[in-house]
Motif scaffolding. Structure first.
Motif, PDB file in Angstrom:
ATOM      1  N   LEU A  16      14.782  32.512  37.685  1.00  0.00           N
ATOM      2  CA  LEU A  16      14.353  31.456  36.767  1.00  0.00           C
ATOM      3  C   LEU A  16      15.249  30.224  36.902  1.00  0.00           C
ATOM      4  CD1 LEU A  16      12.235  30.842  34.659  1.00  0.00           C
ATOM      5  CD2 LEU A  16      13.775  31.746  32.913  1.00  0.00           C
ATOM      6  N   ALA A  17      16.544  30.441  37.105  1.00  0.00           N
ATOM      7  CA  ALA A  17      17.458  29.314  37.292  1.00  0.00           C
ATOM      8  C   ALA A  17      17.086  28.507  38.529  1.00  0.00           C
ATOM      9  CB  ALA A  17      18.897  29.814  37.403  1.00  0.00           C
ATOM     10  N   ALA A  18      16.704  29.208  39.622  1.00  0.00           N
ATOM     11  CA  ALA A  18      16.288  28.511  40.843  1.00  0.00           C
ATOM     12  C   ALA A  18      15.030  27.684  40.597  1.00  0.00           C
ATOM     13  CB  ALA A  18      16.050  29.520  41.965  1.00  0.00           C
ATOM     14  N   GLN A  19      14.114  28.213  39.783  1.00  0.00           N
ATOM     15  CA  GLN A  19      12.890  27.475  39.466  1.00  0.00           C
ATOM     16  C   GLN A  19      13.212  26.218  38.650  1.00  0.00           C
ATOM     17  OE1 GLN A  19       9.800  28.654  40.773  1.00  0.00           O
ATOM     18  NE2 GLN A  19      11.283  29.998  41.769  1.00  0.00           N
ATOM     19  N   THR A 124      24.241  28.818  46.012  1.00  0.00           N
ATOM     20  CA  THR A 124      23.515  27.957  46.955  1.00  0.00           C
ATOM     21  C   THR A 124      22.020  28.260  46.952  1.00  0.00           C
ATOM     22  OG1 THR A 124      24.108  29.497  48.736  1.00  0.00           O
ATOM     23  CG2 THR A 124      25.470  27.522  48.485  1.00  0.00           C
ATOM     24  N   GLU A 125      21.657  29.512  46.679  1.00  0.00           N
ATOM     25  CA  GLU A 125      20.232  29.860  46.632  1.00  0.00           C
ATOM     26  C   GLU A 125      19.506  29.107  45.514  1.00  0.00           C
ATOM     27  OE1 GLU A 125      18.369  32.059  48.740  1.00  0.00           O
ATOM     28  OE2 GLU A 125      20.178  31.642  49.895  1.00  0.00           O
ATOM     29  N   ALA A 222       6.669  28.171  35.466  1.00  0.00           N
ATOM     30  CA  ALA A 222       7.848  28.836  36.021  1.00  0.00           C
ATOM     31  C   ALA A 222       8.226  30.065  35.196  1.00  0.00           C
ATOM     32  CB  ALA A 222       9.015  27.854  36.085  1.00  0.00           C
ATOM     33  N   ILE A 223       8.133  29.947  33.868  1.00  0.00           N
ATOM     34  CA  ILE A 223       8.436  31.082  32.988  1.00  0.00           C
ATOM     35  C   ILE A 223       7.499  32.255  33.296  1.00  0.00           C
ATOM     36  CG2 ILE A 223       8.289  31.918  30.612  1.00  0.00           C
ATOM     37  CD1 ILE A 223      10.796  30.379  31.035  1.00  0.00           C
ATOM     38  N   PHE A 224       6.223  31.970  33.449  1.00  0.00           N
ATOM     39  CA  PHE A 224       5.260  33.051  33.707  1.00  0.00           C
ATOM     40  C   PHE A 224       5.448  33.662  35.095  1.00  0.00           C
ATOM     41  CE2 PHE A 224       3.203  31.612  29.879  1.00  0.00           C
ATOM     42  CZ  PHE A 224       2.609  32.770  29.388  1.00  0.00           C
ATOM     43  N   SER A 225       5.832  32.862  36.073  1.00  0.00           N
ATOM     44  CA  SER A 225       6.116  33.441  37.389  1.00  0.00           C
ATOM     45  C   SER A 225       7.327  34.361  37.298  1.00  0.00           C
ATOM     46  CB  SER A 225       6.348  32.336  38.430  1.00  0.00           C
ATOM     47  OG  SER A 225       7.548  31.619  38.181  1.00  0.00           O
TER      48      SER A 225
END
Length: 264
Positions: A16-19, A124-125, A222-225
């Motif tokens: 979620l952070a990456a999104q 980094t990801e 993004a939350i739902f993914s």
């Protein structure tokens, strides 16, 4: 449950952070437009941009399979390094001078590739896929993004359950200590992984939602993914491989349906 609850929650949080980081960077580039060092985006038609993107993905997968087959770790290390450097420069360039972005990206890329550890790898990801999204979101529209998600989901199922070459790629990357995606080691020899594509493709979709609607709607998608990924992790079984993209795609489309038909 595939992993214990602590690791499952950590994977969910990192995904979620990456999104979210990706959405902030995509939104930033919507206002500044130019990429660092005048890097040019591909000249794709938004209606059909999924075609060259899918072709590039298939070619890239074949090349990595060849590297895995011949255990060409040095070539993979070089390719991985250049890819990380390129995407980090773009991601950091949204917030800082391009030369400073290059310096920071270079330091982190060298650290990630030659002295990997949990913190540098996963930090980094959070930015790598934001760099990709900054390049490709502007050349996608909503229809092409949905088609792209659908194609990749079908391919992911085939690659994991039928040909199993995605499992081969994951093992090759893990063994070479150069894994593209979230990678969390725990206990003795257990690892929890989420492939880079499983992060990048939902971010591309939510980025297109951001471009088409607004940040709040993109955040909801993004939350739902992320919730779809969480469901997969909670209900999957240990020591089995699952294609994440069909579940993540379902989460993306559910999120889109909610912002389109339910929320004002």
């Amino acid at each position: 449950m595939k992993h214990n609850l602590k690791i499952t929650l950590l994977i969910f949080a990192l995904f979620l952070a990456a999104q979210i980081v990706g959405l902030f960077i995509v939104e930033k580039y919507a206002s500044i437009e130019k990429l660092p060092f005048d890097i040019e985006r591909p000249k794709y038609d938004e209606q059909t941009s999924y075609i060259p993107i899918v072709i590039a993905i298939f070619i890239g997968t074949l090349l990595v399979l060849l590297l895995a087959k011949f255990k060409a770790v040095k070539i993979w290390r070089f390719w991985f390094f250049i890819s990380v450097l390129f995407t980090l420069v773009i991601a950091f360039g949204a917030f800082m001078n391009q030369y400073l972005a290059l310096l920071v990206a270079l330091i982190l890329s060298v650290w990630k590739v030659f002295k990997p550890n949990f913190w540098v790898h996963n930090f980094t990801e959070l930015f790598i896929y934001a760099g990709l999204a900054a390049v490709f979101v502007p050349v996608l529209n909503l229809l092409s993004a949905i088609i792209l998600l659908s194609i990749i989901s079908v391919y992911d199922m085939w690659a994991v359950w039928k040909s199993k070459h995605m499992v081969t790629l994951a093992k090759f990357q893990s063994d070479s200590k150069l894994f593209a995606g979230i990678h969390v080691k725990y206990e003795k020899k257990r690892s929890a992984i989420i492939g880079g594509g499983d992060i990048a493709f939902p971010l591309l979709f939510s980025g297109v939602i951001l471009k088409t609607y607004n940040f709040t709607d993109a955040f909801i998608v993004a939350i739902f993914s992320g919730l779809a990924l969480m469901g997969l992790l909670l209900f999957s079984k240990k020591d089995r491989y699952y294609p994440a993209m069909p579940f993540i795609t379902a989460g993306c489309l559910i999120g889109y349906a909610i912002i389109k038909f339910i929320l004002p």
